[in-house]
Design an enzyme around this catalytic site. Structure first.
Site, PDB file in Angstrom:
ATOM      1  CB  THR A 148      -0.892  -0.005   1.257  1.00  0.00           C
ATOM      2  OG1 THR A 148      -1.621  -1.236   1.256  1.00  0.00           O
ATOM      3  CG2 THR A 148      -1.849   1.169   1.277  1.00  0.00           C
ATOM      4  CD  GLU A 181      -4.381  -8.937  -1.886  1.00  0.00           C
ATOM      5  OE1 GLU A 181      -3.847  -9.223  -2.955  1.00  0.00           O
ATOM      6  OE2 GLU A 181      -5.580  -9.195  -1.639  1.00  0.00           O
ATOM      7  CG  LEU A 183      -4.796 -10.094   2.090  1.00  0.00           C
ATOM      8  CD1 LEU A 183      -4.625 -10.212   3.594  1.00  0.00           C
ATOM      9  CD2 LEU A 183      -3.881 -11.059   1.404  1.00  0.00           C
ATOM     10  CB  ALA A 184      -9.541  -8.786   5.959  1.00  0.00           C
ATOM     11  CB  ALA A 239     -10.577   0.515   0.105  1.00  0.00           C
ATOM     12  CB  ALA A 241      -9.731   6.153   4.607  1.00  0.00           C
ATOM     13  CG  LEU A 243     -13.189  -1.070   4.779  1.00  0.00           C
ATOM     14  CD1 LEU A 243     -12.144  -2.099   4.374  1.00  0.00           C
ATOM     15  CD2 LEU A 243     -14.565  -1.728   4.886  1.00  0.00           C
ATOM     16  CB  CYS A 292      -3.250  -1.704   6.947  1.00  0.00           C
ATOM     17  SG  CYS A 292      -1.928  -2.794   6.388  1.00  0.00           S
ATOM     18  NE  ARG A 362       1.786  -6.541  11.214  1.00  0.00           N
ATOM     19  CZ  ARG A 362       2.003  -6.689   9.907  1.00  0.00           C
ATOM     20  NH1 ARG A 362       2.993  -6.053   9.320  1.00  0.00           N
ATOM     21  NH2 ARG A 362       1.227  -7.481   9.189  1.00  0.00           N
TER      22      ARG A 362
HETATM   23  P1  NAD Z   1       5.166  -7.612   6.630  1.00  0.00           P
HETATM   24  O1  NAD Z   1       5.967  -6.739   7.498  1.00  0.00           O
HETATM   25  O2  NAD Z   1       4.459  -8.799   7.212  1.00  0.00           O
HETATM   26  O3  NAD Z   1       6.104  -8.197   5.455  1.00  0.00           O
HETATM   27  C1  NAD Z   1       7.007  -7.416   4.713  1.00  0.00           C
HETATM   28  C2  NAD Z   1       8.272  -8.241   4.457  1.00  0.00           C
HETATM   29  O4  NAD Z   1       9.100  -7.540   3.527  1.00  0.00           O
HETATM   30  C3  NAD Z   1       9.130  -8.467   5.705  1.00  0.00           C
HETATM   31  O5  NAD Z   1       9.266  -9.865   5.948  1.00  0.00           O
HETATM   32  C4  NAD Z   1      10.483  -7.806   5.362  1.00  0.00           C
HETATM   33  O6  NAD Z   1      11.592  -8.503   5.868  1.00  0.00           O
HETATM   34  C5  NAD Z   1      10.452  -7.852   3.842  1.00  0.00           C
HETATM   35  N1  NAD Z   1      11.347  -6.869   3.196  1.00  0.00           N
HETATM   36  C6  NAD Z   1      11.417  -5.534   3.430  1.00  0.00           C
HETATM   37  N2  NAD Z   1      12.315  -4.972   2.594  1.00  0.00           N
HETATM   38  C7  NAD Z   1      12.830  -5.970   1.822  1.00  0.00           C
HETATM   39  C8  NAD Z   1      13.777  -6.024   0.756  1.00  0.00           C
HETATM   40  N3  NAD Z   1      14.381  -4.920   0.294  1.00  0.00           N
HETATM   41  N4  NAD Z   1      14.064  -7.216   0.203  1.00  0.00           N
HETATM   42  C9  NAD Z   1      13.456  -8.346   0.636  1.00  0.00           C
HETATM   43  N5  NAD Z   1      12.530  -8.355   1.629  1.00  0.00           N
HETATM   44  C10 NAD Z   1      12.212  -7.189   2.204  1.00  0.00           C
HETATM   45  O7  NAD Z   1       4.141  -6.676   5.867  1.00  0.00           O
HETATM   46  P2  NAD Z   1       2.694  -7.083   5.276  1.00  0.00           P
HETATM   47  O8  NAD Z   1       1.680  -7.097   6.352  1.00  0.00           O
HETATM   48  O9  NAD Z   1       2.846  -8.275   4.400  1.00  0.00           O
HETATM   49  O10 NAD Z   1       2.387  -5.783   4.396  1.00  0.00           O
HETATM   50  C11 NAD Z   1       3.082  -5.531   3.213  1.00  0.00           C
HETATM   51  C12 NAD Z   1       2.388  -4.404   2.471  1.00  0.00           C
HETATM   52  O11 NAD Z   1       1.076  -4.818   2.106  1.00  0.00           O
HETATM   53  C13 NAD Z   1       2.217  -3.118   3.276  1.00  0.00           C
HETATM   54  O12 NAD Z   1       2.350  -2.025   2.411  1.00  0.00           O
HETATM   55  C14 NAD Z   1       0.786  -3.201   3.771  1.00  0.00           C
HETATM   56  O13 NAD Z   1       0.222  -1.931   3.953  1.00  0.00           O
HETATM   57  C15 NAD Z   1       0.099  -3.901   2.615  1.00  0.00           C
HETATM   58  N6  NAD Z   1      -1.088  -4.677   2.986  1.00  0.00           N
HETATM   59  C16 NAD Z   1      -1.081  -5.443   4.104  1.00  0.00           C
HETATM   60  C17 NAD Z   1      -2.199  -6.208   4.410  1.00  0.00           C
HETATM   61  C18 NAD Z   1      -2.247  -7.081   5.640  1.00  0.00           C
HETATM   62  O14 NAD Z   1      -3.295  -7.633   5.903  1.00  0.00           O
HETATM   63  N7  NAD Z   1      -1.185  -7.236   6.384  1.00  0.00           N
HETATM   64  C19 NAD Z   1      -3.298  -6.226   3.541  1.00  0.00           C
HETATM   65  C20 NAD Z   1      -3.253  -5.439   2.400  1.00  0.00           C
HETATM   66  C21 NAD Z   1      -2.135  -4.678   2.120  1.00  0.00           C
HETATM   67  C1  UGA Z   2      -8.127  -4.442   6.598  1.00  0.00           C
HETATM   68  C2  UGA Z   2      -9.109  -4.382   5.414  1.00  0.00           C
HETATM   69  O1  UGA Z   2     -10.338  -5.009   5.804  1.00  0.00           O
HETATM   70  C3  UGA Z   2      -8.531  -5.092   4.198  1.00  0.00           C
HETATM   71  O2  UGA Z   2      -9.413  -4.944   3.076  1.00  0.00           O
HETATM   72  C4  UGA Z   2      -7.170  -4.479   3.858  1.00  0.00           C
HETATM   73  O3  UGA Z   2      -6.588  -5.172   2.761  1.00  0.00           O
HETATM   74  C5  UGA Z   2      -6.261  -4.576   5.063  1.00  0.00           C
HETATM   75  O4  UGA Z   2      -6.885  -3.886   6.191  1.00  0.00           O
HETATM   76  C6  UGA Z   2      -4.939  -3.909   4.866  1.00  0.00           C
HETATM   77  O5  UGA Z   2      -4.777  -3.069   4.000  1.00  0.00           O
HETATM   78  O6  UGA Z   2      -4.080  -4.280   5.668  1.00  0.00           O
HETATM   79  P1  UGA Z   2      -7.461  -6.245   8.416  1.00  0.00           P
HETATM   80  O7  UGA Z   2      -6.849  -5.086   9.109  1.00  0.00           O
HETATM   81  O8  UGA Z   2      -6.651  -7.464   8.215  1.00  0.00           O
HETATM   82  O9  UGA Z   2      -7.977  -5.801   6.957  1.00  0.00           O
HETATM   83  O10 UGA Z   2      -8.776  -6.707   9.211  1.00  0.00           O
HETATM   84  P2  UGA Z   2     -10.257  -6.091   9.336  1.00  0.00           P
HETATM   85  O11 UGA Z   2     -11.210  -7.204   9.288  1.00  0.00           O
HETATM   86  O12 UGA Z   2     -10.471  -4.979   8.403  1.00  0.00           O
HETATM   87  O13 UGA Z   2     -10.253  -5.537  10.827  1.00  0.00           O
HETATM   88  C7  UGA Z   2      -9.499  -4.399  11.184  1.00  0.00           C
HETATM   89  C8  UGA Z   2      -9.804  -4.023  12.618  1.00  0.00           C
HETATM   90  O14 UGA Z   2     -11.112  -3.469  12.730  1.00  0.00           O
HETATM   91  C9  UGA Z   2      -9.769  -5.197  13.593  1.00  0.00           C
HETATM   92  O15 UGA Z   2      -9.175  -4.797  14.801  1.00  0.00           O
HETATM   93  C10 UGA Z   2     -11.227  -5.536  13.796  1.00  0.00           C
HETATM   94  O16 UGA Z   2     -11.489  -6.167  15.018  1.00  0.00           O
HETATM   95  C11 UGA Z   2     -11.853  -4.163  13.718  1.00  0.00           C
HETATM   96  N1  UGA Z   2     -13.270  -4.191  13.316  1.00  0.00           N
HETATM   97  C12 UGA Z   2     -13.626  -4.583  12.086  1.00  0.00           C
HETATM   98  C13 UGA Z   2     -14.239  -3.785  14.219  1.00  0.00           C
HETATM   99  O17 UGA Z   2     -13.935  -3.407  15.371  1.00  0.00           O
HETATM  100  N2  UGA Z   2     -15.542  -3.789  13.823  1.00  0.00           N
HETATM  101  C14 UGA Z   2     -15.926  -4.174  12.594  1.00  0.00           C
HETATM  102  O18 UGA Z   2     -17.147  -4.151  12.301  1.00  0.00           O
HETATM  103  C15 UGA Z   2     -14.951  -4.591  11.700  1.00  0.00           C
END
Ligand code: NAD
Ligand code: UGA
Length: 490
Positions: A148, A181, A183-184, A239, A241, A243, A292, A362
């Site tokens: 992101t 992405e 996904l939640a 999206a 923001a 949510l 996030c 986190r």
């Molecule tokens: P994360 O911290 O779990 O994973 C990121 C990984 O990247 C780490 O393991 C780190 O060691 C590795 N990394 C960093 N720099 C590197 C490099 N130069 N070479 C190789 N590896 C490297 O993060 P995440 O939760 O997977 O999130 C990644 C991105 O996706 C973020 O921008 C986040 O906002 C976005 N995102 C996360 C979610 C989620 O549910 N966690 C959902 C949608 C989008």
């Molecule tokens: C969220 C978004 O739902 C995903 O679409 C997005 O890809 C992701 O952030 C991201 O960019 O990382 P996530 O944080 O994994 O996913 O989980 P959510 O289900 O969205 O829940 C976020 C937080 O809000 C949790 O702490 C959850 O308990 C809380 N929540 C959610 C509530 O308190 N009430 C609700 O009705 C929904």
């Protein structure tokens, strides 16, 4: 057993089919996303690379319980694909050189220092990826932003890719796509298999079509949306923001319910029936967590201010402020109900993950709430089915009681901040003054309150911040109950 990138000689010209994909970042997004891609596209090789050796080792573990991420259904897919067309390694250079398409899936946390600290995204990991890609990529490579990112980051990536090429790769070329992405956590596999939509932003239609053709293997065409690069980058922030805004909105009304005798579950049901509002994301709780929501909104706030729109920035910042207020409210209420003092009281904490079905902590509301309770002198007995004791210790920045006992210095430093992690046996509840449910794990909705109530110290309280317990069973067991957003219990 370990799995290395397979030997593959890159021969791609644009318009040929993608055969080799590299994903930089084996985290919560990179790991599950590439696992599902590899399961759905057997003709493509997927190399997931990371600089974190421990994480890669865990992805390659024979024991699927040791995968670095807990996500329902993930282990089966990894078992099916790993070593066939899915590989986890630290071979960043080699896998970049072989790839036709590279996903950047690295962390983009909030900056902690310098201009924009506390709001803007720290893009140092993204920049480092771009530099590595520029250095090692060969021929033509499609670079996909999966992380992101702030709007117009694509521009920065393109500039780095084009300007950092070494002489031997001076003819290499790049296209940039944005493919955020959605996904939640906890439902990642289903979200990846059946997303509401897939978003591909870009300028070059051929490159867009290449990524489109990968998704087409399992996603219906009408769900794959094409936009320009900047709309795609901004849609992801928007999206999240929207949510998060719904969660803060319902939590604000929850507090009003508690003050007025209304019940937030009834209010949610009533407003959710309006098809314009909808029933999803209006569950009242302790406040949103996760890596996030907060960082993405703060990034939006930073962008709005940067582009001279402070009113827009203030509007979105209030969503985060309300969330912090709501989290703090939980510990204040617990303190107040327990006669204004927690010194020496035992409090059972049920759940430490930021939501159910993940081991991710986190920004979990549990962190702030537990810290406040410890500050007040409470002795915490913590349970979570998937979060490790080491993780809780890192999050609280306080070692658990057993480690303190062994270490005289810790013992002195943390003598008034005691916590430990336990299994959920019946003894867990012995002499406890209050039970605080912070994560909505299903097991906590099935507790036998009659049995538990005999173990507690009277007058004992149950604080349900997730609205999952059966009110009648708790009250009939002689326990006091407080529920978020429920003004009928006062
Ligand atoms: P994360 O911290 O779990 O994973 C990121 C990984 O990247 C780490 O393991 C780190 O060691 C590795 N990394 C960093 N720099 C590197 C490099 N130069 N070479 C190789 N590896 C490297 O993060 P995440 O939760 O997977 O999130 C990644 C991105 O996706 C973020 O921008 C986040 O906002 C976005 N995102 C996360 C979610 C989620 O549910 N966690 C959902 C949608 C989008
Ligand atoms: C969220 C978004 O739902 C995903 O679409 C997005 O890809 C992701 O952030 C991201 O960019 O990382 P996530 O944080 O994994 O996913 O989980 P959510 O289900 O969205 O829940 C976020 C937080 O809000 C949790 O702490 C959850 O308990 C809380 N929540 C959610 C509530 O308190 N009430 C609700 O009705 C929904």
């Amino acid at each position: 057993m370990s799995f290395y990138c397979n030997k593959f000689i890159k021969q791609l010209n644009l318009n040929e089919v993608i055969k080799n994909v590299c994903c930089i970042g084996a985290g919560y997004v990179g790991g599950p996303t590439m696992s599902v891609f590899s399961d759905k596209c057997k003709d493509i090789v997927f190399n997931v690379v990371d600089v974190n050796e421990e994480r890669i080792e865990a992805w390659n573990s024979d024991d699927l319980d040791k995968l670095p991420i807990y996500e329902p259904g993930l282990d089966e897919i990894v078992e099916r694909c790993r070593g066939n067309n899915l590989f986890f390694s630290c071979e960043v250079k080699k896998c970049i050189a072989e790839a036709d398409m590279i996903f950047i899936s690295v962390n983009t946390p909030t900056k902690t220092k310098g201009i924009g600290a506390g709001k803007a995204s720290d893009l140092k990991w993204v920049e480092s990826c771009a530099r590595q890609i520029s250095k090692y990529a060969t021929l033509h490579t499609i670079v996909v932003e999966k992380s992101t990112l702030p709007v117009r980051t694509g521009e920065v990536i393109k500039e780095i890719l084009d300007s950092s090429k070494p002489l031997e790769n001076k003819n290499s070329t790049f296209d940039i796509l944005s493919n955020p992405e959605f996904l939640a956590e906890g439902t990642a596999i289903n979200d990846l298999l059946n997303p509401d939509r897939v978003l591909i932003g870009g300028e070059n239609q051929d490159a867009i079509n290449e990524l489109h053709s990968i998704y087409k293997n399992w996603i219906p065409e009408e769900k794959i949306i094409h936009t320009n690069l900047w709309s795609s980058e901004l849609s992801k922030l928007t999206a999240n923001a929207f949510l998060a805004q719904r969660v803060s909105s319902i939590n604000s009304i929850g507090a009003l319910c508690e003050a007025t005798g209304a019940d937030i579950r009834e209010v949610s049901r009533a407003i959710g029936k309006d098809s314009r509002i909808g029933a999803k994301f209006i569950n009242c709780g302790p406040g949103f967590g996760g890596s996030c929501f907060k960082k993405d909104i703060l990034n939006l706030v930073y962008l709005a201010n940067y582009f001279g729109l402070p009113e827009v920035g203030d509007f979105w910042e209030s969503v985060v402020l309300l969330n912090s207020w709501n989290q703090n409210r939980m510990s204040r209420i617990i303190l107040q109900k327990l006669f204004g003092t927690l010194t020496g009281k035992k409090i059972a904490i049920l759940g430490f993950a930021f939501k159910a079905n993940t081991n991710d902590t986190r920004e979990s509301p549990a962190i702030q709430i537990c810290k406040s309770l410890l500050e007040e002198g409470a002795n915490l007995k913590i349970h979570d089915p998937k979060v490790s004791k080491k993780q809780i210790s890192n999050d609280l920045s306080i070692p658990p009681e057993d480690e303190c006992i062994k270490n005289p210095e810790f013992n002195k430093l943390y003598s008034d901040k005691k916590w430990n992690k336990y299994s959920l046996t019946e003894d867990f509840f012995n002499d406890v003054d209050a039970i605080v449910i912070l994560t909505e794990w299903v097991i906590y909705s099935k507790l036998d309150w009659k049995v538990i109530s005999n173990k507690l110290r009277s007058p004992a309280w149950v604080f349900d911040t997730r609205l999952i317990v059966n009110e009648q069973e708790v009250l009939e067991s002689g326990l006091n109950l407080w529920r978020v957003g429920d003004g009928t219990l006062n």
